[in-house]
Design an enzyme around this catalytic site. Structure first.
Site, PDB file in Angstrom:
ATOM      1  N   CYS A   1     -13.803  16.050 -15.165  1.00  0.00           N
ATOM      2  CA  CYS A   1     -12.926  16.254 -14.020  1.00  0.00           C
ATOM      3  C   CYS A   1     -12.491  17.709 -13.991  1.00  0.00           C
ATOM      4  O   CYS A   1     -12.154  18.290 -15.019  1.00  0.00           O
ATOM      5  CB  CYS A   1     -11.700  15.356 -14.169  1.00  0.00           C
ATOM      6  SG  CYS A   1     -10.407  15.700 -12.999  1.00  0.00           S
TER       7      CYS A   1
ATOM      8  N   TYR B   1     -23.721  -9.566 -58.460  1.00  0.00           N
ATOM      9  CA  TYR B   1     -25.162  -9.290 -58.548  1.00  0.00           C
ATOM     10  C   TYR B   1     -25.517  -8.152 -59.504  1.00  0.00           C
ATOM     11  O   TYR B   1     -26.681  -7.794 -59.647  1.00  0.00           O
ATOM     12  CB  TYR B   1     -25.745  -9.003 -57.160  1.00  0.00           C
ATOM     13  CG  TYR B   1     -25.026  -7.894 -56.398  1.00  0.00           C
ATOM     14  CD1 TYR B   1     -25.023  -6.578 -56.866  1.00  0.00           C
ATOM     15  CD2 TYR B   1     -24.368  -8.174 -55.204  1.00  0.00           C
ATOM     16  CE1 TYR B   1     -24.372  -5.574 -56.174  1.00  0.00           C
ATOM     17  CE2 TYR B   1     -23.714  -7.173 -54.505  1.00  0.00           C
ATOM     18  CZ  TYR B   1     -23.722  -5.874 -54.992  1.00  0.00           C
ATOM     19  OH  TYR B   1     -23.077  -4.895 -54.318  1.00  0.00           O
TER      20      TYR B   1
ATOM     21  N   LYS C   1     -29.222  -8.701 -49.235  1.00  0.00           N
ATOM     22  CA  LYS C   1     -28.357  -7.519 -49.337  1.00  0.00           C
ATOM     23  C   LYS C   1     -27.129  -7.839 -48.482  1.00  0.00           C
ATOM     24  O   LYS C   1     -27.204  -7.906 -47.256  1.00  0.00           O
ATOM     25  CB  LYS C   1     -29.069  -6.277 -48.815  1.00  0.00           C
ATOM     26  CG  LYS C   1     -28.236  -5.018 -48.977  1.00  0.00           C
ATOM     27  CD  LYS C   1     -29.057  -3.789 -48.628  1.00  0.00           C
ATOM     28  CE  LYS C   1     -28.334  -2.502 -48.958  1.00  0.00           C
ATOM     29  NZ  LYS C   1     -27.023  -2.354 -48.361  1.00  0.00           N
TER      30      LYS C   1
ATOM     31  N   LYS D   1     -34.558  -3.041 -45.638  1.00  0.00           N
ATOM     32  CA  LYS D   1     -33.591  -3.245 -44.560  1.00  0.00           C
ATOM     33  C   LYS D   1     -34.192  -4.004 -43.378  1.00  0.00           C
ATOM     34  O   LYS D   1     -35.365  -3.833 -43.060  1.00  0.00           O
ATOM     35  CB  LYS D   1     -33.074  -1.880 -44.055  1.00  0.00           C
ATOM     36  CG  LYS D   1     -32.398  -1.027 -45.113  1.00  0.00           C
ATOM     37  CD  LYS D   1     -31.081  -1.604 -45.588  1.00  0.00           C
ATOM     38  CE  LYS D   1     -29.935  -1.239 -44.692  1.00  0.00           C
ATOM     39  NZ  LYS D   1     -29.451   0.118 -44.852  1.00  0.00           N
TER      40      LYS D   1
ATOM     41  N   CYS E   1     -13.047  12.137  -9.863  1.00  0.00           N
ATOM     42  CA  CYS E   1     -12.336  11.666 -11.052  1.00  0.00           C
ATOM     43  C   CYS E   1     -11.701  10.310 -10.782  1.00  0.00           C
ATOM     44  O   CYS E   1     -11.338   9.990  -9.648  1.00  0.00           O
ATOM     45  CB  CYS E   1     -11.252  12.679 -11.445  1.00  0.00           C
ATOM     46  SG  CYS E   1     -10.359  12.202 -12.943  1.00  0.00           S
TER      47      CYS E   1
ATOM     48  N   GLU F   1     -33.181 -10.861 -53.386  1.00  0.00           N
ATOM     49  CA  GLU F   1     -31.908 -11.494 -53.018  1.00  0.00           C
ATOM     50  C   GLU F   1     -31.357 -10.837 -51.761  1.00  0.00           C
ATOM     51  O   GLU F   1     -31.722  -9.701 -51.439  1.00  0.00           O
ATOM     52  CB  GLU F   1     -30.913 -11.331 -54.170  1.00  0.00           C
ATOM     53  CG  GLU F   1     -30.544  -9.865 -54.417  1.00  0.00           C
ATOM     54  CD  GLU F   1     -29.882  -9.630 -55.770  1.00  0.00           C
ATOM     55  OE1 GLU F   1     -30.590  -9.707 -56.791  1.00  0.00           O
ATOM     56  OE2 GLU F   1     -28.680  -9.361 -55.790  1.00  0.00           O
TER      57      GLU F   1
ATOM     58  N   CYS G   1      -8.879   9.497 -11.676  1.00  0.00           N
ATOM     59  CA  CYS G   1      -7.440   9.637 -11.464  1.00  0.00           C
ATOM     60  C   CYS G   1      -7.165   9.527  -9.970  1.00  0.00           C
ATOM     61  O   CYS G   1      -8.067   9.693  -9.159  1.00  0.00           O
ATOM     62  CB  CYS G   1      -6.920  10.956 -12.025  1.00  0.00           C
ATOM     63  SG  CYS G   1      -7.542  12.428 -11.208  1.00  0.00           S
TER      64      CYS G   1
ATOM     65  N   CYS H   1      -4.981  16.729 -13.051  1.00  0.00           N
ATOM     66  CA  CYS H   1      -5.445  15.388 -13.441  1.00  0.00           C
ATOM     67  C   CYS H   1      -4.497  14.835 -14.503  1.00  0.00           C
ATOM     68  O   CYS H   1      -4.290  15.472 -15.534  1.00  0.00           O
ATOM     69  CB  CYS H   1      -6.865  15.473 -13.982  1.00  0.00           C
ATOM     70  SG  CYS H   1      -7.425  13.952 -14.777  1.00  0.00           S
TER      71      CYS H   1
ATOM     72  N   ASP I   1     -23.721  -7.476 -46.543  1.00  0.00           N
ATOM     73  CA  ASP I   1     -23.108  -6.369 -45.814  1.00  0.00           C
ATOM     74  C   ASP I   1     -21.590  -6.404 -45.996  1.00  0.00           C
ATOM     75  O   ASP I   1     -20.852  -6.870 -45.139  1.00  0.00           O
ATOM     76  CB  ASP I   1     -23.488  -6.467 -44.332  1.00  0.00           C
ATOM     77  CG  ASP I   1     -23.354  -5.144 -43.627  1.00  0.00           C
ATOM     78  OD1 ASP I   1     -23.059  -4.141 -44.303  1.00  0.00           O
ATOM     79  OD2 ASP I   1     -23.555  -5.108 -42.397  1.00  0.00           O
TER      80      ASP I   1
END
Ligand code: IVH
Length: 707
Positions: free
Chosen positions: A446, A239, A130, A328, A422, A128, A424, A452, A132
């Site tokens: 950075c 189940y 599985k 799986k 960076c 059957e 920024c 910063c 999720d």
């Protein structure tokens, strides 16, 4: 708190302003989420919450680079709650062993045959999907639903009865020929269509967007407010079962599940019986092929021995039955186009590349971006913008790019250049952070530190922390307030020490008149700040927030150099490439290249230098006591073990270090003295084995002249 700024359109804000506001909002949204979902104690009205969240979403859309990796707008549902009542499962709720290949399935079947010594007699299995979702145990007494519980740790779950009563598919009253006590178990899930609709609504109204249907189902079921569960469409497949009284005659798995169906439970139409490995694998292939059309997520096929008497004989190994296995599906993959690579900057300045993808459905979930982890990963994949890539999604793991497919034009595309500066607006240079073992790390960070804006707030927090300036009344909350406050902004440490003066100079917008403050608290705060104008060197060095310079390293540096002037001079010399200064720092106990490079990087950065200079001008930095070299324990390595009675461990350590000793955590041949108190164990034994001098706390105090 001032709300003026929320009126400003996102595109009118500078990145640092946006960063400040986003940090504040993220924190408040997260706090509101926790209060609502975890603590069942909302701290604001729904309307305020929605407005705040929408503002954060808008800012994140306008400044994607400033979006925090852990932003609450991407939250994937409520976490486990302490508030749900616990339910003990009379029959534990088990998990399943996994099979990942056809061979694994054949081995499972062979194991079952061997265990039962069937000598080739056929065994029937059910196969059957599985589902999720999340498993649920429903308890019926005299045909009436009396409780519903999640799996929890298998032995104890959460009582979600009130929420389950809102799920239309779950019958509340059963009729027919029923056992007196019946626990029906199965999976709660959310269908794709309901999941898409829920997320579309959330996106439109600034609500929680879930990463996948399973998270949506879990988040919806684990609501403290059943009204929320009721507003979500949850479904169920039965189940399995738990306690059944009196014993249930029905002899097979298949027939039992069919009985559930007759009693009104939804059961999966794809459940079949198989009598060979080949048939089982055929079911697996069939479901794998139909997976996208089922309308709900499945992550494999479950095979179960059909006969209950055989299930009983097979029993369990640790937490999974010997009579069942989950086969799986492999992680799902899909091809798409890499449209761009965004760089996200975290609170510590770490720059993480994120792939922007042409939207593609992977296992029923639309994927629009994927993690690229770090700059090295981009090089490894040789991912170039415009490339065709294979995206993989496994469970709720963030989608990943697993390979680049050559579409003929790959070589002609320019290689991606990871930024050196960076994101920024200061455009500070990025460094590769080293790992503790000294290897060059993969994280680009950075070096702007305090300068910063991403890191500034984080640093300010450390600056006022208990082990640094420890200013009473100036904690994280207040730092957050002042960081964003337009009247009395605190953007760098020196600003803390000008607060009182700036406040006095602005009589129209006095702090005393702001929400959360009053004349008494303001006076107290300013007094606490004044009290810290004089600060010990080791605290000061730690408070600077130099990467890799923690509390202990700061103390070592302070003790070695003695004064701020001496330490600062050494740092400047190292920046200038002075080999002698570098060697001197290297010679300090527990200090190596990583720290030296971090100190150099910090003082090389002009923004940091300016910040430090302004700060130093506000303070009196008290010299550190340099270790004595003329004491009985100078230069010796000491280990404290067992409990101490006259002083705490920290005190003992500090005293030993003041006297020039080195305090170690473990005993080795290099240890000179072990001070052993009551309860000393393996360290004492090791000292005795190695012939290291062992003494009591009194003897130690007598030796150092403090007895
Ligand atoms: S049987 C004693 N059947 O998978 C065996 N489990 O990985 C009880 N699951 O916790 C489980 N679909 O939440 C079974 N058709 C199915 C299932 C299923 C999904 C889940 C269940 C279980 C987990 C184990």
């Amino acid at each position: 708190m001032s709300n003026d700024r929320t009126a400003i359109a996102p595109d009118q804000l500078s990145p640092p302003e946006a960063a400040a506001e986003m940090a504040r909002l993220a924190e408040r949204v997260a706090a509101a989420d926790a209060a609502y979902h975890r603590d069942d104690a909302p701290i604001m009205s729904d309307a305020d919450y929605d407005a705040m969240r929408r503002r954060l979403v808008a800012l994140e859309a306008a400044f994607p680079a400033l979006k925090r990796a852990d932003t609450p707008t991407a939250a994937i549902g409520a976490g486990p709650s302490e508030k749900f009542e616990k339910v003990r499962h009379v029959v534990p709720m088990l998990s399943l062993d996994n099979a990942f290949s056809d061979e694994d399935v054949a081995e499972f079947v062979a194991r079952v045959h061997k265990f039962l010594a069937t000598h080739g007699q056929p065994i029937t299995f059910t196969a059957e999907p599985k589902i999720d979702g999340l498993s649920l145990s429903l308890r019926y007494e005299a045909g009436r639903l009396v409780s519903a519980a999640t799996r929890g740790d298998g032995a104890e779950g959460e009582n979600v009865t009130a929420n389950v009563l809102t799920i239309a598919e779950i019958p509340q009253v059963l009729s027919g020929d029923l056992p007196e006590v019946l626990e029906v178990r199965g999976e709660v899930y959310m269908a794709h269509a309901d999941f898409t609709a829920l997320n579309a609504k959330a996106e439109a109204f600034g609500g929680k967007v879930f990463a996948n249907p399973r998270n949506a189902a879990a988040g919806s079921l684990r609501q403290l407010d059943p009204k929320i569960t009721a507003s979500r469409v949850l479904k169920f497949f039965a189940y399995a079962w738990g306690e059944i009284v009196p014993e249930w005659e029905v002899a097979t798995q298949f027939e039992r599940v069919e009985a559930f169906g007759r009693w009104g439970f939804p059961i999966n139409p794809r459940m079949v019986r198989c009598s060979s490995v080949e048939e089982m694998l055929a079911v697996y292939r069939g479901l794998e092929a139909d997976r996208a059309n089922l309308g709900y997520d499945i992550d494999g096929v479950v095979y179960k021995v059909d006969r209950i008497d055989l299930q009983t004989r097979l029993g369990f190994v640790s937490r999974s039955p010997r009579w069942a296995i989950a086969h799986k599906f492999p992680a799902e993959k899909a091809r798409t186009i890499l449209e761009g690579i965004d760089i996200q900057v975290g609170r510590t300045g770490a720059h993480t590349p994120v792939a922007r993808l042409m939207p593609v459905t992977v296992g029923g979930v639309v994927v629009t971006n994927a993690t690229l982890h770090n700059a090295d990963e981009i090089v490894r994949l040789d991912a170039r913008i415009g490339d065709t890539v294979v995206v993989q999604r496994a469970g709720d793991v963030i989608p990943q790019i697993v390979e680049v497919v050559d579409d003929g034009a790959h070589a002609a595309r320019p290689a991606f250049e990871f930024p050196h500066l960076c994101q920024c607006d200061l455009k500070t240079a990025l460094i590769r952070e080293e790992t503790a073992s000294g290897e060059e790390g993969k994280i680009r960070r950075c070096t702007g530190e305090f300068a910063c804006p991403f890191q500034r707030q984080e640093h300010l927090r450390q600056f006022v922390g208990r082990k640094a300036f420890d200013i009473e009344g100036l904690g994280e909350k207040q730092i957050e307030f002042f960081f964003a406050d337009p009247d009395l902004p605190v953007r760098e440490p020196a600003d803390i020490f000008t607060l009182a003066e700036r406040n006095a100079a602005n009589p129209l917008k006095k702090l005393e008149n702001k929400e959360g403050f009053g004349p008494v608290s303001v006076a107290k705060l300013f007094a606490a700040i004044e009290a810290r104008r004089t600060i010990a060197l080791e605290r000061f060095v730690f408070a600077l927030g130099i990467r890799n310079v923690g509390e202990t390293t700061a103390r070592q540096l302070a003790r070695a150099y003695g004064s701020w002037a001496a330490f600062h001079e050494a740092a400047e010399k190292i920046v200038a490439g002075d080999a002698v200064a570098r060697e001197e720092m290297d010679a300090i106990d527990q200090i190596g290249e990583t720290v030296i490079d971090s100190v150099a990087a910090y003082f090389r950065e002009p923004h940091n230098r300016a910040i430090v200079e302004k700060l130093v001008a506000e303070l009196t930095i008290v010299d550190a006591e340099t270790p004595k070299s003329d004491t009985a324990v100078a230069g010796k390595t000491v280990v404290f073990t067992g409990s101490l009675e006259k002083m705490t461990r920290d005190e003992a350590k500090a005293m030993a270090e003041r006297l020039g000793a080195k305090v170690a955590g473990s005993v080795s041949a290099k240890t000179h003295i072990v001070v052993a108190g009551p309860g000393a164990g393996s360290k004492l034994a090791k000292a005795q084995a190695l012939g290291v001098q062992v003494m009591t706390e009194e003897e130690w105090l007598a030796l150092v002249g403090a007895g």
